[in-house]
Every structure is written in structure tokens, then in C-alpha cells.
Write a protein that holds these residues in place. Structure first.
Motif, PDB file in Angstrom:
ATOM      1  N   TRP A  10       0.835  -1.204   0.000  1.00  0.00           N
ATOM      2  CA  TRP A  10       0.000   0.000   0.000  1.00  0.00           C
ATOM      3  C   TRP A  10       0.871   1.257   0.000  1.00  0.00           C
ATOM      4  O   TRP A  10       0.588   2.212  -0.725  1.00  0.00           O
ATOM      5  CB  TRP A  10      -0.928  -0.023   1.209  1.00  0.00           C
ATOM      6  N   LEU A  11       1.928   1.265   0.812  1.00  0.00           N
ATOM      7  CA  LEU A  11       2.820   2.426   0.857  1.00  0.00           C
ATOM      8  C   LEU A  11       3.459   2.688  -0.498  1.00  0.00           C
ATOM      9  O   LEU A  11       3.559   3.839  -0.931  1.00  0.00           O
ATOM     10  CB  LEU A  11       3.906   2.210   1.919  1.00  0.00           C
ATOM     11  N   VAL A  12       3.880   1.637  -1.193  1.00  0.00           N
ATOM     12  CA  VAL A  12       4.485   1.798  -2.510  1.00  0.00           C
ATOM     13  C   VAL A  12       3.440   2.267  -3.517  1.00  0.00           C
ATOM     14  O   VAL A  12       3.696   3.159  -4.336  1.00  0.00           O
ATOM     15  CB  VAL A  12       5.154   0.486  -2.962  1.00  0.00           C
ATOM     16  N   THR A  13       2.229   1.694  -3.464  1.00  0.00           N
ATOM     17  CA  THR A  13       1.161   2.070  -4.389  1.00  0.00           C
ATOM     18  C   THR A  13       0.771   3.533  -4.220  1.00  0.00           C
ATOM     19  O   THR A  13       0.534   4.235  -5.208  1.00  0.00           O
ATOM     20  CB  THR A  13      -0.079   1.181  -4.163  1.00  0.00           C
ATOM     21  N   GLU A  14       0.718   4.007  -2.991  1.00  0.00           N
ATOM     22  CA  GLU A  14       0.341   5.397  -2.722  1.00  0.00           C
ATOM     23  C   GLU A  14       1.489   6.376  -2.939  1.00  0.00           C
ATOM     24  O   GLU A  14       1.297   7.581  -2.853  1.00  0.00           O
ATOM     25  CB  GLU A  14      -0.176   5.534  -1.277  1.00  0.00           C
ATOM     26  N   GLY A  15       2.673   5.862  -3.191  1.00  0.00           N
ATOM     27  CA  GLY A  15       3.813   6.739  -3.412  1.00  0.00           C
ATOM     28  C   GLY A  15       4.431   7.269  -2.137  1.00  0.00           C
ATOM     29  O   GLY A  15       5.234   8.208  -2.170  1.00  0.00           O
ATOM     30  N   LEU A  16       4.087   6.696  -0.999  1.00  0.00           N
ATOM     31  CA  LEU A  16       4.630   7.147   0.283  1.00  0.00           C
ATOM     32  C   LEU A  16       5.981   6.514   0.584  1.00  0.00           C
ATOM     33  O   LEU A  16       6.709   6.998   1.454  1.00  0.00           O
ATOM     34  CB  LEU A  16       3.640   6.827   1.405  1.00  0.00           C
ATOM     35  N   LEU A  17       6.296   5.442  -0.119  1.00  0.00           N
ATOM     36  CA  LEU A  17       7.566   4.752   0.065  1.00  0.00           C
ATOM     37  C   LEU A  17       8.160   4.501  -1.309  1.00  0.00           C
ATOM     38  O   LEU A  17       7.509   3.898  -2.167  1.00  0.00           O
ATOM     39  CB  LEU A  17       7.369   3.425   0.813  1.00  0.00           C
ATOM     40  N   LEU A  18       9.365   4.972  -1.512  1.00  0.00           N
ATOM     41  CA  LEU A  18      10.062   4.768  -2.781  1.00  0.00           C
ATOM     42  C   LEU A  18      11.362   4.019  -2.490  1.00  0.00           C
ATOM     43  O   LEU A  18      12.417   4.628  -2.285  1.00  0.00           O
ATOM     44  CB  LEU A  18      10.351   6.115  -3.452  1.00  0.00           C
ATOM     45  N   PRO A  19      11.306   2.680  -2.438  1.00  0.00           N
ATOM     46  CA  PRO A  19      12.500   1.912  -2.075  1.00  0.00           C
ATOM     47  C   PRO A  19      13.554   1.943  -3.184  1.00  0.00           C
ATOM     48  O   PRO A  19      13.242   1.927  -4.366  1.00  0.00           O
ATOM     49  CB  PRO A  19      11.966   0.497  -1.868  1.00  0.00           C
ATOM     50  N   ALA A  20      14.803   2.015  -2.772  1.00  0.00           N
ATOM     51  CA  ALA A  20      15.914   2.000  -3.722  1.00  0.00           C
ATOM     52  C   ALA A  20      16.183   0.587  -4.235  1.00  0.00           C
ATOM     53  O   ALA A  20      16.710   0.413  -5.327  1.00  0.00           O
ATOM     54  CB  ALA A  20      17.165   2.572  -3.064  1.00  0.00           C
ATOM     55  N   TYR A  21      15.828  -0.403  -3.450  1.00  0.00           N
ATOM     56  CA  TYR A  21      16.042  -1.807  -3.799  1.00  0.00           C
ATOM     57  C   TYR A  21      14.712  -2.547  -3.662  1.00  0.00           C
ATOM     58  O   TYR A  21      13.823  -2.101  -2.932  1.00  0.00           O
ATOM     59  CB  TYR A  21      17.083  -2.443  -2.870  1.00  0.00           C
TER      60      TYR A  21
END
Length: 76
Positions: A10-21
Motif C-alpha cells: 500500500w505504501l508503494v502504491t500510494e507513493g509514500l515509500l520509494l524503495p531504492a532496492y
């Protein structure tokens, strides 16, 4: 772990988390079984490499003391 994975998705989908890996490796696992009428059914399940490995502990009810000796049986 399912709730944690859902939260991170959910965090990635909402753009709240942008992991480098990549957060985890995901692959498909196929489960095959037969239904009540004998027909083969296949289900696809996603597996991830996020399991937590824990060492196997000794069974406290195994009937042996840690030094390998067995306790005395009570007299009847």
C-alpha cells in the motif's frame, strides 16, 4: 507477515515509500489437488522470501533432562 507485506504494498502504491532496492523476491508456487468429484484443480500462490528463520528449540516435554538422562519414574 501478510499484514506487513500488505502495508508495504500500500505504501508503494500510494507513493509514500520509494524503495531504492526491491523489498522482497516474489515467485509463483502451484498447488495441485483433486476436488470431491476427482477433478484436478491447480491454485497459484505467491511466495516471498521474507520468512523469519528461528532455531528449533528442544521439546520441554520430551521426557529427558538436558544432560541426556531420563528422570526416575514415580513409585506406585
Amino acid at each position: 507477515m501478510g499484514a506487513v507485506i500488505a502495508l508495504y504494498r500500500w505504501l508503494v502504491t500510494e507513493g509514500l515509500l520509494l524503495p531504492a532496492y526491491p523489498l522482497w523476491q516474489e515467485r509463483d508456487h502451484y498447488l495441485r489437488f483433486r476436488d470431491a468429484k476427482g477433478f484436478a484443480v491447480e491454485k497459484v500462490v505467491k511466495t516471498r522470501d521474507v520468512s523469519i528463520k528461528t532455531p528449533k528449540q528442544a521439546d520441554p516435554y520430551a521426557g529427558a533432562i538436558d544432560d541426556g538422562r531420563r528422570p526416575l519414574e514415580p513409585a506406585l
